[in-house]
Design a protein around this motif. Structure first.
Motif, short mmCIF file in Angstrom:
data_model
loop_
_atom_site.label_atom_id
_atom_site.label_comp_id
_atom_site.label_asym_id
_atom_site.label_seq_id
_atom_site.Cartn_x
_atom_site.Cartn_y
_atom_site.Cartn_z
N LEU A 671 0.93 -1.23 -0.06
CA LEU A 671 -0.22 -0.10 -0.16
C LEU A 671 1.06 1.32 -0.02
CD1 LEU A 671 -2.56 -1.02 2.64
CD2 LEU A 671 -2.73 -1.22 0.23
N SER A 672 0.46 2.16 -0.76
CA SER A 672 1.15 3.43 -0.83
C SER A 672 0.35 4.70 -1.15
CB SER A 672 2.36 3.43 -1.93
OG SER A 672 3.46 2.55 -1.84
N THR A 673 0.75 5.77 -0.48
CA THR A 673 0.03 7.12 -0.71
C THR A 673 0.65 8.36 -0.54
OG1 THR A 673 -2.49 8.22 -0.38
CG2 THR A 673 -1.20 7.25 1.52
N PRO A 690 0.90 34.23 -13.17
CA PRO A 690 0.51 33.41 -11.97
C PRO A 690 0.03 32.25 -12.16
CG PRO A 690 -1.02 35.23 -12.24
CD PRO A 690 -0.21 35.60 -13.55
N ILE A 691 0.67 31.22 -11.30
CA ILE A 691 0.09 29.93 -11.34
C ILE A 691 -0.54 29.72 -9.87
CG2 ILE A 691 0.81 27.43 -11.59
CD1 ILE A 691 2.85 28.22 -13.60
N ASP A 692 -1.42 29.38 -9.84
CA ASP A 692 -2.29 28.96 -8.61
C ASP A 692 -1.84 27.94 -7.97
OD1 ASP A 692 -4.11 31.05 -8.84
OD2 ASP A 692 -5.57 30.04 -9.64
N PRO A 693 -1.74 27.98 -6.53
CA PRO A 693 -1.35 26.66 -5.76
C PRO A 693 -1.94 25.50 -6.21
CG PRO A 693 -2.18 28.35 -4.47
CD PRO A 693 -2.12 28.80 -5.63
N TYR A 694 -1.67 24.32 -6.07
CA TYR A 694 -2.16 23.08 -6.17
C TYR A 694 -1.85 22.01 -5.38
CZ TYR A 694 1.46 21.71 -9.13
OH TYR A 694 2.89 21.53 -9.60
N GLY A 695 -2.69 20.93 -5.13
CA GLY A 695 -2.30 19.67 -4.30
C GLY A 695 -2.90 18.47 -4.98
N LEU A 696 -2.10 17.36 -5.01
CA LEU A 696 -2.22 15.93 -5.70
C LEU A 696 -2.22 15.29 -4.61
CD1 LEU A 696 -0.24 16.72 -9.25
CD2 LEU A 696 -2.62 16.97 -8.62
N TRP A 697 -3.23 14.25 -4.70
CA TRP A 697 -3.07 13.09 -3.77
C TRP A 697 -3.22 11.84 -4.63
CZ3 TRP A 697 -8.34 11.10 -1.04
CH2 TRP A 697 -7.98 9.83 -0.45
N ASN A 698 -2.13 10.80 -4.63
CA ASN A 698 -2.06 9.63 -5.21
C ASN A 698 -2.13 8.41 -4.33
OD1 ASN A 698 -1.61 11.27 -7.56
ND2 ASN A 698 0.60 11.47 -7.05
N ALA A 699 -2.54 7.32 -4.95
CA ALA A 699 -2.38 6.15 -4.21
C ALA A 699 -2.32 4.73 -5.01
CB ALA A 699 -3.54 6.04 -3.15
N SER A 700 -1.86 3.59 -4.39
CA SER A 700 -1.72 2.55 -5.01
C SER A 700 -1.99 1.45 -4.18
CB SER A 700 -0.42 2.34 -5.70
OG SER A 700 0.52 2.36 -5.02
N VAL A 701 -2.19 0.32 -4.96
CA VAL A 701 -2.55 -0.91 -3.93
C VAL A 701 -1.76 -2.18 -4.90
CG1 VAL A 701 -4.83 -1.38 -4.38
CG2 VAL A 701 -3.80 -2.53 -2.82
N GLY A 702 -0.80 -3.20 -4.14
CA GLY A 702 -0.13 -4.03 -5.00
C GLY A 702 -0.25 -5.44 -4.22
N PHE A 703 -0.21 -6.46 -5.17
CA PHE A 703 -0.15 -7.93 -4.49
C PHE A 703 0.78 -8.44 -5.44
CE2 PHE A 703 -4.56 -6.25 -4.23
CZ PHE A 703 -4.89 -6.20 -3.06
N SER A 704 1.53 -9.72 -4.38
CA SER A 704 2.57 -10.18 -5.12
C SER A 704 2.61 -11.73 -4.45
CB SER A 704 3.72 -9.63 -5.15
OG SER A 704 4.17 -9.85 -3.71
N ASP A 705 3.20 -12.72 -4.94
CA ASP A 705 3.35 -13.91 -4.27
C ASP A 705 4.28 -13.75 -3.19
OD1 ASP A 705 6.18 -15.01 -5.77
OD2 ASP A 705 5.03 -13.56 -6.81
#
Length: 754
Positions: A671-673, A690-705
């Motif tokens: 799990l990552s975010t 001018p460039i306005d402020p911004y925020g980005l939210w990312n996430a991932s979920v992985g499975f392996s043997d």
């Protein structure tokens, strides 16, 4: 400054300690925590986990770095701590250097390609004038490839996203003969784009790419030395980067576009020429480390790189030429060849006095062929379009419609040689002093040919948007030579260096204070509209003086890592781009802007409280401003830009994130975010765009043997679907919208074979 926190997460040990990363930031192998430089070291595994695919993505991982995206790679740049060279001239070098496997790249655009099969990426902040020297007055990005393996390994990765991106990569590595291993990688990627071009009613998706290439590597590790040979080939076909119209350009133009401008939410363009950027690059690199007398190591790094970039650009952003608003189309090709060689002798690293000395040779030849074509009319025999109110130019009427055009040919040669050395003396096991110096000689020459603009229909003189009626040599009345040729040359000598005092406060706590002087060579403003004598005057070298204090620490059984640095950097002769109007079109003018200052601090924190869980935070504050712009030479009046912030220099950027790896029955769970925030910034000098402020939210979920041979990962980028822009030109009339300004999801399948 510590290694970038995300890099620590790639492979967390079972006993929940933060992983050590070995870097070559001082051209010898060292633990990043022992190096008294502000460094972010990001491993290839960490970049993959973060979904980063190219150098453009490092801004999301290293907060003190921003990226200037141009309409083509040749016009893009890296900005570090608020400072970078943004220029369209092929006779100017970047302030932030890029080094790939020991070879310094001639231009930033050469590095804005896919990162394939690399071991780590090291971001060295602040001037790096001693050991790296070339083009490093603001900082440096060092990319190091993965090597061959003693056992057979293979890895295949395929991925796809909801916005139609598909990528694949295959790597095979293993032994070839005794002491000889190899590695070969092939890759392909395709992305449709994030904008829709409605020109001609075709609704074509643009701002995408097609990339493919291969790289091979041979490693020899035997008695007496080590040798690495690398060859690679890369090709791209990008229909990028079109800019959207974010605000009204007037009733008639808005109707001609057929678009309702929605600011940063605009995703549609109407342009009769698809803006494209085509790249082809190949290179050969040879590195050798030879064991010599008394455990010294003699190193050789040599390489050849060949890069071609073609830009096709719609510069009027309209579907057709109308009365009063002309058409402007560009087609330009840059060819860059470079060859370099470096030799170094390094002492053993297990003694009180360690040192290295070396020499550097570098040559780069750059050519540019550029053609601009306009269509203009002040009246037309065609009727006014009742749907738009615009009166289209009649292309068949050469009496009322003009077809101004001009072409240029530029040749630029850079030559550089340097001698350098650095030594560290340990007065006690915990107190060390480092002194270093580099003597550099630069020479630069150019020729630029461009005839006055003519009407393509008649061959008679004619000007238009962005087209000059004066040849490159300039008019005699204006101080030029009255011809179509401008040529010149310049040279410079410089001594740069560093002094660092380093003290181990405790076994895992190190503090340092440093002074570093950086240097970037002279330049000329060689671009399409170059005109003597204004543009034939050499642009002086850019120098920097950096003062930095910091500490690197680990405590609580190495479950916590806290690192920080504070800096103040003064730049003299800052090479900056001014934007001017030429017959109604924006053109650029590179100049020595004066003095600028960047000051601030950076903090990284990592906390691994239990097995598999890691919490991370990185923040960078940089106040980068013009201290004194060169005054008007005619009036000596102060410039209005004194005290204003530099372009693409947000004061505050930070990233917060968490990673959790755990067993989930017969599978392993990943799990990552992360959350990234960027404060307000500006696109150009004088706090314009001018460039306005911004925020980005990312996430991932992985499975392996359990053995992580097969891993399936699901990810979502920009979960909150928060739109933002990379560049704002002409007060919102031209906005560059990145792909990550929209939410999308994807899946990646990776298989490993041993």
């Amino acid at each position: 400054m510590s290694a970038s926190l995300l890099a620590m997460m790639a492979a967390m040990p079972a006993h929940a300690q933060i992983e050590e990363i070995i870097v070559t930031a001082q051209k010898v192998k060292q633990n990043v925590q022992d190096v008294p430089i502000a460094i972010s070291a990001v491993t290839g595994e960490a970049m993959a986990r973060a979904g980063a695919k190219s150098l453009e993505d490092i801004a999301a991982i290293v907060p003190s770095v921003t990226f200037r995206k141009g309409t083509t790679n040749a016009n893009s740049a890296i900005v570090m701590r608020g400072v970078g060279t943004i220029s369209f001239s092929i006779a100017a070098e970047p302030s932030v250097s890029t080094v790939v496997d020991g070879v310094v790249l001639s231009r930033s655009g050469q590095s804005f390609l896919d990162l394939v099969d690399f071991d780590r990426l090291e971001v060295l902040r602040g001037p790096q004038g001693t050991l790296f020297g070339k083009n490093a007055s603001a900082g440096l990005v060092n990319i190091v490839s993965k090597g061959g393996t003693s056992d057979f390994e293979a890895e295949a990765t395929v991925s796809g996203t909801t916005d139609e991106e598909y990528r694949g990569r295959l790597t095979v590595s293993g032994p070839i003969a005794q002491n000889l291993t190899g590695r070969i990688t092939g890759f392909y990627g395709n992305f449709d784009g994030n904008l829709t071009n409605i020109a001609g009613g075709r609704n074509r998706t643009v701002n995408g790419y097609e990339h493919y290439g291969a790289r091979g590597l041979l490693d020899y590790d035997g008695e007496g030395g080590r040798l690495r040979l690398i060859a690679d080939y890369f090709k791209s076909n990008d229909d990028c980067c079109a800019e959207v119209t974010g605000v009204s350009r007037g009733t008639v133009i808005d109707r001609e576009l057929g678009i309702t401008p929605q600011g940063e939410d605009t995703r549609t363009v109407n342009q009769n020429l698809v803006t494209r950027s085509l790249d082809r690059q190949w290179s050969i690199t040879l590195n050798a480390d030879i064991d010599t007398f008394a455990d010294h190591t003699f190193s050789i790094v040599t390489g050849y790189r060949n890069w071609r970039n073609t830009e096709i650009r719609d510069g009027d952003f309209l579907p057709r030429a109308i009365v009063g608003t002309g058409e402007l189309h560009d087609h330009g090709t840059v060819n860059t060849e470079q060859v370099s060689a470096e030799v170094r002798l390094a002492s053993p690293q297990n003694q009180a006095l360690t040192y290295q000395v070396g020499g550097f040779l570098w040559y780069s030849h750059n050519t540019q062929d550029f053609t601009r074509t306009d269509i203009t009319c002040s009246s037309s025999t065609l009727p006014v379009d009742p749907a738009t109110g615009g009166q289209p130019c009649n292309l068949a009427d050469t009496a009322n419609t003009l077809f101004p055009t001009a072409s240029s040919r530029s040749n630029v040669a850079f030559r550089n040689w340097a001698l350098f050395g650095q030594a560290t003396y340990a007065f006690t096991p915990g107190l060390r002093l480092t002194l270093g110096g580099r003597y550099t000689h630069d020479s630069l020459s150019y020729t630029h040919y461009r005839a006055p603009a003519i009407n393509a229909a008649t061959g008679l003189p004619a000007t238009g948007p962005g087209l000059s009626g004066v040849g490159a040599g300039g008019s005699i009345a204006g101080g030029g030579n009255g011809t179509n040729l401008s040529e010149g040359g310049t040279s410079a000598d410089n001594f740069s260096g560093k002094a660092v005092l380093q003290y181990d406060v405790a076994p895992d706590v190190m503090a340092y204070a440093s002074y570093t002087r950086g240097y970037k060579g002279p330049a000329f403003n060689v671009f399409f509209n170059h005109t003597a004598p204004t543009n034939s005057t050499p642009i002086d070298p850019e120098t920097s003086n950096s003062y930095e204090v910091g500490f690197k620490s680990r405590f609580w059984d190495r479950k916590v890592q806290l690192n920080a640095a504070a800096f103040l950097v003064d730049y003299d002769g800052f090479q900056a781009n001014n934007f001017l109007l030429l017959n109604g079109a924006v053109v650029t003018n590179l100049t020595n802007a004066g003095t600028v200052r960047s000051k601030g601090f950076e903090v990284d924190a990592t906390f691994a409280p239990v097995d598999g869980l890691t919490l991370r935070a990185s923040a960078a504050y940089a106040d980068a401003r013009v201290r004194r712009f060169n005054p008007n030479p005619l009036t000596n009046a102060p410039d209005a830009r004194d005290g204003t912030r530099l372009p693409l220099a947000p004061k505050l950027s930070y990233t917060l994130g968490a990673d959790y790896d755990a067993d989930a029955g017969p599978l392993k769970l990943y799990l990552s975010t992360d959350w990234r925030h960027v404060s307000k910034q500006f696109s150009d000098l004088g706090e314009s765009g001018p460039i306005d402020p911004y925020g980005l939210w990312n996430a991932s979920v992985g499975f392996s043997d359990p053995e992580d041979r097969y891993r399936l990962t699901f990810m979502v980028r920009n979960i909150l679907d928060a739109s933002y822009v990379l560049l704002n030109t002409s007060s919102g009339q031209r906005l560059m919208i990145p792909r990550d300004a929209d939410r999308y999801a994807g899946v990646t399948l990776r298989a490993r074979f041993r």
